[in-house]
Design a protein around this motif. Structure first.
Motif, PDB file in Angstrom:
ATOM      1  N   ASN A  69       0.803  -1.231   0.000  1.00 13.48           N
ATOM      2  CA  ASN A  69       0.000   0.000   0.000  1.00 13.48           C
ATOM      3  C   ASN A  69       0.829   1.271   0.000  1.00 13.48           C
ATOM      4  N   SER A  70       2.141   1.147  -0.013  1.00 15.27           N
ATOM      5  CA  SER A  70       2.981   2.341  -0.127  1.00 15.27           C
ATOM      6  C   SER A  70       3.085   2.824  -1.566  1.00 15.27           C
ATOM      7  N   GLY A  71       2.471   2.094  -2.488  1.00 16.57           N
ATOM      8  CA  GLY A  71       2.341   2.610  -3.832  1.00 16.57           C
ATOM      9  C   GLY A  71       3.138   1.867  -4.869  1.00 16.57           C
ATOM     10  N   ARG A  72       3.252   2.489  -6.036  1.00 16.32           N
ATOM     11  CA  ARG A  72       4.012   1.911  -7.143  1.00 16.32           C
ATOM     12  C   ARG A  72       4.600   3.048  -7.970  1.00 16.32           C
ATOM     13  N   GLY A  73       5.597   2.709  -8.744  1.00 18.65           N
ATOM     14  CA  GLY A  73       6.287   3.717  -9.527  1.00 18.65           C
ATOM     15  C   GLY A  73       7.579   4.125  -8.850  1.00 18.65           C
ATOM     16  N   ILE A  74       8.346   4.967  -9.524  1.00 16.47           N
ATOM     17  CA  ILE A  74       9.691   5.316  -9.077  1.00 16.47           C
ATOM     18  C   ILE A  74       9.940   6.805  -9.307  1.00 16.47           C
TER      19      ILE A  74
END
Length: 485
Positions: free
Chosen positions: A458-463
């Protein structure tokens, strides 16, 4: 920070937002929202301007980026009080964000040419052929920025997006509108055309409309899990398939091994938990300490915490300010009281911080022991000056507890790896098995721009940041040439 909503209000042209000063709840600035037609024109202008901006040689865009650094640096004396009034961090701590932002900008500009260079395949080309892979801009990038570190977060996506040849629309948090405006002003003074970089204050409904707009090609969102989910849903409902980068919440753990240097470790972890009143996605929110040093660690941690000066953030001696809002303060207090009702023990007397009263945004720092994973304070993001400390008997128990979380942004391990080869080996094993985007040894709450900033679960996705930050804001385009026919 949520951007939930799908319908565009008919009276959006008269709607506005008011920024309240956290420490006294007085209005600071008011910003109006555009109408639907005004937003449409802004996005169209961004798309049209992007094509011309992308044709500018990379070297010129990099030079403009250097000019931005100079322009922003010249504003450094004006920024601290202005940002403190918007979001409540002590004025003495704001210069650190300015320095950090400029350091990140410098690094991302340094690696721009290599990160955006064509990938040549000449070594494997057959006679009569030439092949290479280009990095080309996406188009219009919408950046939905948070209030807690506005400059640090905006630089992560805005600068590489611009350098890569995209146009950018910044939708700032209602809490920090002036930060985004100042940020954009420095870019404009450096030579970025106004249609290439725009700041647009938007309601949740208009934000959703912007996310869905067919001319918006990528959305970079930093904020709450609920807000990120709303952005992701809105993007999925749009025509086409646009990219979405999500940097969301954290419940970041630290593990203090038996051989940790407590003279160093305790102070570092107190700061990692309490800096910016704990309002950081990568703040330390839960600590696991080996049973052999648990009592000593806790006693030292509580003693340092008691010495904080909570108060008016505009005063130079204050080192702990209010949280961002009264609503946030009440939510944090409720999480603490619920943990105490469930058996947790509070180590910091509330009467040490008399300014922290109900109905204000001031929250006293708190250290909790006798905590466990049935309590929200160990499982759900607090985003406040509160930390739970739990005893463990082994690396394996610490690892299991650290991974027992819906979040996975950062994690830190504290051990004497310099003097003890076994401790370094233990850290490397933990680093491999920890479910986190970044794993630290003997430090925490820090972004190195050379490293990819990313999360799991749940901390997300992507960079963002690093070479991979440029990859996210461009797409690969392959060129295959048959020269001899």
């Amino acid at each position: 920070m949520s951007t939930a909503g799908t319908q565009i209000p008919q009276d959006a042209d008269t709607a506005s937002q008011t920024t309240l000063i956290p420490h006294n709840q007085q209005p600071l600035v008011i910003r109006s929202y555009p109408s639907q037609s005004q937003l449409e024109k802004s996005i169209q202008h961004a798309a049209a301007a992007q094509e011309k901006w992308a044709r500018l040689p990379l070297s010129q865009r990099i030079a403009i980026g250097r000019g931005f650094m100079e322009e922003f640096g010249s504003m450094r004396d004006e920024i601290p009080l202005e940002l403190t009034l918007q979001m409540g961090r002590p004025v003495s701590q704001i210069p650190g964000e300015v320095r950090g932002m400029l350091d990140r900008a410098d690094y991302m500009l340094n690696i721009a040419e290599s990160s955006l260079a064509d990938v040549s395949l000449t070594n494997t080309d057959k006679p009569g052929f030439r092949r290479y892979i280009k990095r080309v801009p996406l188009g219009v990038v919408l950046v939905v920025a948070p209030w807690n570190y506005p400059f640090l977060v905006m630089i992560n996506s805005v600068l590489p997006a611009l350098i890569a040849g995209n146009s950018v629309i910044i939708k700032p948090s209602p809490q920090t509108p002036l930060a985004a405006e100042r940020f954009a002003s420095a870019f404009h003074k450096a030579g970025v055309p106004r249609d290439v970089l725009q700041v647009i204050h938007l309601s949740p409904e208009l934000t959703s409309a912007a996310v869905k707009h067919p001319l918006v090609d990528f959305v970079s969102f930093t904020g709450s899990v609920a807000g990120g989910r709303a952005v992701d849903i809105a993007a999925a409902e749009a025509s086409g398939f646009k990219g979405v980068g999500l940097e969301l919440g954290g419940k970041d753990p630290a593990y203090v091994r038996a051989d940790a240097n407590l003279d160093y470790t305790v102070g570092e972890l107190v700061d990692g938990a309490m800096f910016n009143s704990g309002q950081s996605c990568c703040a330390v929110e839960r600590i696991y300490v080996h049973e052999s040093i648990f009592d000593d660690f806790v006693a030292r941690f509580a003693e340092i915490t008691k010495k904080y000066k909570l108060g008016d953030p505009t005063e130079p001696e204050t080192n702990l300010g209010p949280v961002v809002s009264v609503a946030s303060a009440e939510r944090i207090r409720k999480q603490v009281s619920s943990a105490i009702e469930a058996g947790a023990k509070a180590l910091i007397p509330e009467d040490l911080f008399t300014v922290a009263k109900a109905g204000t945004a001031y929250v006293a720092p708190q250290v909790l022991v006798d905590v466990n994973h049935t309590m929200d304070v160990m499982m759900e993001e607090t985003f406040g000056p509160v930390v739970g400390i739990q005893k463990v008997n082994s690396d394996d128990e610490a690892l299991a507890l650290m991974n027992d979380s819906p979040y996975g942004l950062t994690a830190s391990v504290w051990t004497d790896a310099d003097a003890n080869a076994d401790s370094q080996e233990a850290f490397l094993r933990l680093a491999d098995e920890l479910q986190a985007g970044t794993v630290f040894l003997n430090r925490c709450d820090f972004l190195d721009p050379a490293l990819a900033w990313t999360g799991v679960k749940n901390s997300g996705r992507g960079i963002s940041l690093s070479k991979f930050g440029y990859d996210q804001l461009t797409r690969a385009k392959s060129v295959h040439m048959k020269i001899k026919i």
